[in-house]
Design a protein around this motif. Structure first.
Motif, PDB file in Angstrom:
ATOM      1  N   ALA A 197       0.818  -1.215   0.000  1.00 43.92           N
ATOM      2  CA  ALA A 197       0.000   0.000   0.000  1.00 43.92           C
ATOM      3  C   ALA A 197       0.854   1.268   0.000  1.00 43.92           C
ATOM      4  O   ALA A 197       0.430   2.297  -0.500  1.00 43.92           O
ATOM      5  N   ARG A 198       2.066   1.229   0.547  1.00 47.71           N
ATOM      6  CA  ARG A 198       2.953   2.373   0.714  1.00 47.71           C
ATOM      7  C   ARG A 198       2.358   3.369   1.695  1.00 47.71           C
ATOM      8  O   ARG A 198       1.171   3.647   1.687  1.00 47.71           O
ATOM      9  N   GLY A 199       3.176   3.917   2.559  1.00 49.08           N
ATOM     10  CA  GLY A 199       2.701   4.762   3.635  1.00 49.08           C
ATOM     11  C   GLY A 199       2.333   6.173   3.218  1.00 49.08           C
ATOM     12  O   GLY A 199       1.565   6.833   3.889  1.00 49.08           O
ATOM     13  N   LEU A 200       2.879   6.649   2.083  1.00 47.93           N
ATOM     14  CA  LEU A 200       2.586   8.008   1.638  1.00 47.93           C
ATOM     15  C   LEU A 200       1.365   8.005   0.717  1.00 47.93           C
ATOM     16  O   LEU A 200       1.187   7.094  -0.084  1.00 47.93           O
ATOM     17  N   ASP A 201       0.558   9.051   0.821  1.00 48.33           N
ATOM     18  CA  ASP A 201      -0.756   9.042   0.177  1.00 48.33           C
ATOM     19  C   ASP A 201      -0.737   9.435  -1.295  1.00 48.33           C
ATOM     20  O   ASP A 201      -1.785   9.425  -1.939  1.00 48.33           O
ATOM     21  N   TYR A 202       0.426   9.822  -1.836  1.00 50.46           N
ATOM     22  CA  TYR A 202       0.400  10.355  -3.190  1.00 50.46           C
ATOM     23  C   TYR A 202       0.547   9.302  -4.292  1.00 50.46           C
ATOM     24  O   TYR A 202       0.437   9.619  -5.472  1.00 50.46           O
ATOM     25  N   TYR A 203       0.791   8.040  -3.959  1.00 53.31           N
ATOM     26  CA  TYR A 203       0.938   7.018  -4.994  1.00 53.31           C
ATOM     27  C   TYR A 203      -0.399   6.705  -5.652  1.00 53.31           C
ATOM     28  O   TYR A 203      -1.444   6.678  -4.988  1.00 53.31           O
ATOM     29  N   THR A 204      -0.361   6.447  -6.962  1.00 55.75           N
ATOM     30  CA  THR A 204      -1.605   6.265  -7.718  1.00 55.75           C
ATOM     31  C   THR A 204      -1.672   4.953  -8.493  1.00 55.75           C
ATOM     32  O   THR A 204      -2.765   4.539  -8.881  1.00 55.75           O
ATOM     33  N   GLY A 205      -0.554   4.316  -8.786  1.00 55.67           N
ATOM     34  CA  GLY A 205      -0.578   3.143  -9.648  1.00 55.67           C
ATOM     35  C   GLY A 205       0.339   2.038  -9.165  1.00 55.67           C
ATOM     36  O   GLY A 205       0.198   1.542  -8.045  1.00 55.67           O
ATOM     37  N   MET A 206       1.307   1.677 -10.004  1.00 58.13           N
ATOM     38  CA  MET A 206       2.277   0.658  -9.631  1.00 58.13           C
ATOM     39  C   MET A 206       3.042   1.095  -8.397  1.00 58.13           C
ATOM     40  O   MET A 206       3.445   2.254  -8.272  1.00 58.13           O
ATOM     41  N   VAL A 207       3.242   0.170  -7.461  1.00 57.72           N
ATOM     42  CA  VAL A 207       4.064   0.407  -6.275  1.00 57.72           C
ATOM     43  C   VAL A 207       4.980  -0.792  -6.087  1.00 57.72           C
ATOM     44  O   VAL A 207       4.647  -1.907  -6.484  1.00 57.72           O
ATOM     45  N   PHE A 208       6.151  -0.560  -5.505  1.00 57.01           N
ATOM     46  CA  PHE A 208       7.049  -1.686  -5.244  1.00 57.01           C
ATOM     47  C   PHE A 208       7.853  -1.437  -3.985  1.00 57.01           C
ATOM     48  O   PHE A 208       8.054  -0.299  -3.566  1.00 57.01           O
ATOM     49  N   GLU A 209       8.299  -2.528  -3.391  1.00 55.18           N
ATOM     50  CA  GLU A 209       9.155  -2.483  -2.213  1.00 55.18           C
ATOM     51  C   GLU A 209      10.244  -3.520  -2.360  1.00 55.18           C
ATOM     52  O   GLU A 209      10.019  -4.593  -2.940  1.00 55.18           O
ATOM     53  N   ILE A 210      11.432  -3.200  -1.840  1.00 55.55           N
ATOM     54  CA  ILE A 210      12.566  -4.122  -1.887  1.00 55.55           C
ATOM     55  C   ILE A 210      13.021  -4.369  -0.458  1.00 55.55           C
ATOM     56  O   ILE A 210      13.145  -3.429   0.335  1.00 55.55           O
ATOM     57  N   TYR A 211      13.258  -5.635  -0.148  1.00 54.99           N
ATOM     58  CA  TYR A 211      13.609  -6.031   1.210  1.00 54.99           C
ATOM     59  C   TYR A 211      15.009  -6.638   1.229  1.00 54.99           C
ATOM     60  O   TYR A 211      15.356  -7.461   0.373  1.00 54.99           O
ATOM     61  N   GLY A 212      15.810  -6.237   2.205  1.00 51.86           N
ATOM     62  CA  GLY A 212      17.142  -6.794   2.373  1.00 51.86           C
ATOM     63  C   GLY A 212      17.087  -8.123   3.105  1.00 51.86           C
ATOM     64  O   GLY A 212      16.150  -8.394   3.860  1.00 51.86           O
ATOM     65  N   LYS A 213      18.117  -8.929   2.906  1.00 50.21           N
ATOM     66  CA  LYS A 213      18.181 -10.233   3.571  1.00 50.21           C
ATOM     67  C   LYS A 213      18.863 -10.137   4.933  1.00 50.21           C
ATOM     68  O   LYS A 213      18.847 -11.070   5.712  1.00 50.21           O
ATOM     69  N   LYS A 214      19.491  -8.978   5.213  1.00 50.75           N
ATOM     70  CA  LYS A 214      20.150  -8.774   6.500  1.00 50.75           C
ATOM     71  C   LYS A 214      19.610  -7.495   7.122  1.00 50.75           C
ATOM     72  O   LYS A 214      19.095  -6.622   6.443  1.00 50.75           O
TER      73      LYS A 214
END
Length: 406
Positions: A259-276
């Motif tokens: 969902a992303r925490g900021l309200d201005y996103y309108t379409g595609m969203v992505f998140e990248i997670y580290g392994k450490k």
């Protein structure tokens, strides 16, 4: 003794070497894609920061008034300042506009692992292109940056239009949607369920949770299409995501629960997670309405930001550099030692001059403690012959060399 403010850090020389190295490697990738660096002020008007997020964000910020009574805020992120900069000075530049930044940001939050009150963001904004290939470009750039610093990661991609299409058909208002998105972003599904119970019936709640739980490869797109066959706006968003994924490196997971925490996103969203270390190290997406919200003509835009401090928790690097220490054996040789140090510096070497008046043994001990790789010993007899002694601190080998070819 006065301590540093809570939620801030001091960085040692060793830490700064690593941070500058990682920064340099990430800059290489941004610039290889044609992005150009910008920088905005450390503080902005509070009105700008609260424009899209609302007044309630005040308690999460450092807000103050200047001597003229103007209400200002230390920047909590970089996208809004970049959009303001774009509207002030860059809107007539040729499109697409590819910009990147590296800057410190500030949020008044409870400090914890990977979360500080002063933190650094490094990211980019691509302004002026609505095509799916633009979304894919920023995702691929984020991936390439992390690969360039050997960070192990996982990538998850979603689309806010899928959930928005459901909510609009269910006649859920924007205010309710924002509240839902914030609960989803926090993964507070218990509170989300309670809230949905207040505004929707069980069948509608079940559909929303079924969509939020869809995670996996491209096969989940077909599952989503089947669940949402009566939701044309959601189907359009899924098609948009499919087109983006055509151009995206194939090492991602689809996750409609982003969902992303900021309200201005309108379409595609992505998140990248580290392994450490800290979990999320990067996030971004499309924000086509933000420029218009700030008073500009409608302009499509997409971007992302690395959490630089969190990236540093996921890198394992050892910086090795060649450094010299020039040691004059007596006071009369200081000027000559300075000349020799400058000869080396002009050749691009990093050189310290021994200025403490230490005896040779103590000076060598100092060189060892600093990890200095080579020592130049400047002695009376050698200088008269136009030579100096160079000692390799790792091997212990030393040799006489001509000053001119040092």
């Amino acid at each position: 003794m006065i301590s540093k403010p809570r939620g801030t850090r001091d960085f040692t020389p060793e830490e700064m070497k690593k941070r500058r190295y990682v920064e340099k490697k990430l800059r290489e990738v941004f610039e290889s894609y044609g992005y150009e660096e910008i920088l905005t002020p450390t503080f902005e008007s509070f009105e700008l920061i609260a424009k899209k997020t609302g007044e309630e964000i005040r308690k999460q910020l450092y807000v103050f008034k200047d001597h003229g009574g103007r209400e200002l805020s230390l920047r909590p992120e970089m996208t809004s300042p970049v959009v303001r900069f774009y509207l002030n000075e860059l809107k007539n530049y040729p499109k697409p506009l590819r910009l990147y930044y590296f800057a410190n940001c500030f949020r008044y939050e409870r400090p914890q692992a990977g979360r500080f009150r002063e933190f650094w963001q490094m990211g980019c904004e691509l302004i002026g292109c609505k095509r799916e290939v633009a979304d894919a470009e920023v995702i691929n750039l984020a991936i390439d940056g992390l690969k360039n610093i050997d960070v192990e990661f996982s990538l998850e991609i979603g689309h806010l239009g899928v959930l928005r299409g459901i909510l609009r058909k269910f006649k859920v208002g924007e205010e309710e949607e924002v509240k839902m998105r914030r609960l989803i972003d926090k993964e507070d599904y218990e509170s989300l369920d309670k809230y949905l119970t207040e505004i929707l019936d069980k069948e509608k709640r079940d559909l929303i949770f079924n969509i939020l739980e869809l995670k996996g490869g491209k096969e989940v797109l077909e599952e989503a299409k089947e669940l949402l066959k009566d939701f044309p706006e959601s189907l359009e968003a899924i098609k948009n995501l499919e087109n983006i994924l055509k151009y995206t490196y194939d090492n991602y997971k689809i996750n409609f629960g982003i969902a992303r925490g900021l309200d201005y996103y309108t379409g595609m969203v992505f998140e990248i997670y580290g392994k450490k270390g800290a979990k999320q190290i990067c996030g971004g997406g499309r924000y086509d309405n933000l420029i218009e919200t700030f008073g500009g003509e409608p302009e499509p835009a997409v971007g992302f930001a690395y959490g630089f401090d969190r990236i540093m928790m996921n890198v394992n690097i050892e910086i090795k550099e060649e450094k010299y220490l020039v040691i004059p054996l007596n006071e009369n040789l200081i000027v000559k030692a300075m000349e020799i140090a400058n000869i080396l510096r002009k050749k691009g070497k990093k050189v310290e001059l021994e200025i403490m008046g230490r005896k040779l043994r103590k000076a060598l001990d100092y060189a060892n403690s600093k990890g200095i790789s080579k020592v130049v010993i400047v002695g009376e007899k050698e200088v008269k012959e136009g030579k100096v002694t160079i000692k390799d601190m790792e091997s212990g080998e030393q040799k006489l060399v001509d000053i001119e070819v040092i």
